[in-house]
Design an enzyme around this catalytic site. Structure first.
Site, mmCIF file in Angstrom:
data_model
loop_
_atom_site.group_PDB
_atom_site.id
_atom_site.type_symbol
_atom_site.label_atom_id
_atom_site.label_comp_id
_atom_site.label_asym_id
_atom_site.label_seq_id
_atom_site.Cartn_x
_atom_site.Cartn_y
_atom_site.Cartn_z
ATOM 1 N N ASP A 56 0.854 -1.183 0.000
ATOM 2 C CA ASP A 56 0.000 0.000 0.000
ATOM 3 C C ASP A 56 0.889 1.232 0.000
ATOM 4 O O ASP A 56 1.965 1.240 0.613
ATOM 5 C CB ASP A 56 -0.908 0.018 1.227
ATOM 6 C CG ASP A 56 -2.003 -1.035 1.148
ATOM 7 O OD1 ASP A 56 -2.333 -1.463 0.028
ATOM 8 O OD2 ASP A 56 -2.531 -1.431 2.206
ATOM 9 N N ASP B 256 -7.067 -1.322 -4.663
ATOM 10 C CA ASP B 256 -8.137 -0.913 -3.750
ATOM 11 C C ASP B 256 -8.995 0.188 -4.365
ATOM 12 O O ASP B 256 -10.231 0.192 -4.217
ATOM 13 C CB ASP B 256 -7.550 -0.424 -2.430
ATOM 14 C CG ASP B 256 -6.791 -1.512 -1.695
ATOM 15 O OD1 ASP B 256 -7.104 -2.698 -1.915
ATOM 16 O OD2 ASP B 256 -5.879 -1.174 -0.913
#
Length: 206
Positions: free
Chosen positions: A107, A123
């Site tokens: 991330d 995402d």
């Protein structure tokens, strides 16, 4: 395209960004912060990596199976974004450290003004696909491209349509005999000489 975009972005992040150090892109509105997430999207449930690996695999299989029924461009886009996002994170869980099925997802996107969580390209596409999914359901767009008629519109259509498929109800012509015709018929039958003279007059005139 979504998988390629996601994996290339993650590779660039791993190769160029320092781990755990925020890098401002657009001031404090958008930052790159490289972290590894063992949980679900937006760093939820960090101790359930295997569970989310199985769920991601099931989602991928379900989308591939249902893709045969898609005849709508919008549904193809929605499920394509969802499939790409699920595959992007599933690849991380399968092939990144610490091991197969337990890999930590990369991330790096941070938007503190919008949410405290850190996320990635996969995402983002998953969330966008869910928003469009809800819109398509509300609009009644089916997988085959047809539109579902709401109950209100169906009721309105029923009230405007003619009964019996558009055929008007009327008495048959043979049955619609007026009382005057009933009275006139015996009179004509009781005076055959006048009827004969009218017939003869007609022939003579011709």
């Amino acid at each position: 395209m979504v998988v390629a975009f996601d994996q290339v972005a993650k590779a660039l992040v791993v190769a160029n960004l320092p781990y755990g150090t925020p890098v401002e892109v657009v001031g404090g509105a958008l930052q790159f912060l490289y972290v590894r997430n063992p949980g679900a999207a937006f760093s939820f449930a960090v101790n359930m990596t295997w569970v989310f690996s199985v769920i991601s695999a099931a989602v991928v299989v379900a989308i591939i199976v249902y893709s045969r029924r898609i005849r709508s461009m919008w549904w193809a886009i929605v499920l394509g974004m969802l499939l790409g996002g699920a595959l992007g994170n599933l690849i991380d869980r399968l092939f990144r450290e610490p091991g197969f099925g337990r890999g930590h997802v990369v991330d790096f996107i941070s938007t503190p003004w919008m949410m405290p969580a850190i996320y990635n390209v996969a995402d983002s596409f998953i969330c966008i696909s869910m928003v469009v999914f809800v819109v398509l359901v509300i609009l009644g767009v089916n997988l085959d491209g047809s539109r579902t008629v709401s109950a209100k519109r169906a009721a309105q259509a029923d009230t405007t349509e003619p009964l019996d498929g558009g055929v008007a109800f009327s008495a048959p012509a043979a049955d619609a005999v007026s009382p005057a015709a009933d009275v006139a018929e015996p009179e004509r039958a009781s005076r055959p000489d006048q009827r004969d003279r009218r017939d003869a007059l007609g022939h003579d005139a011709t």
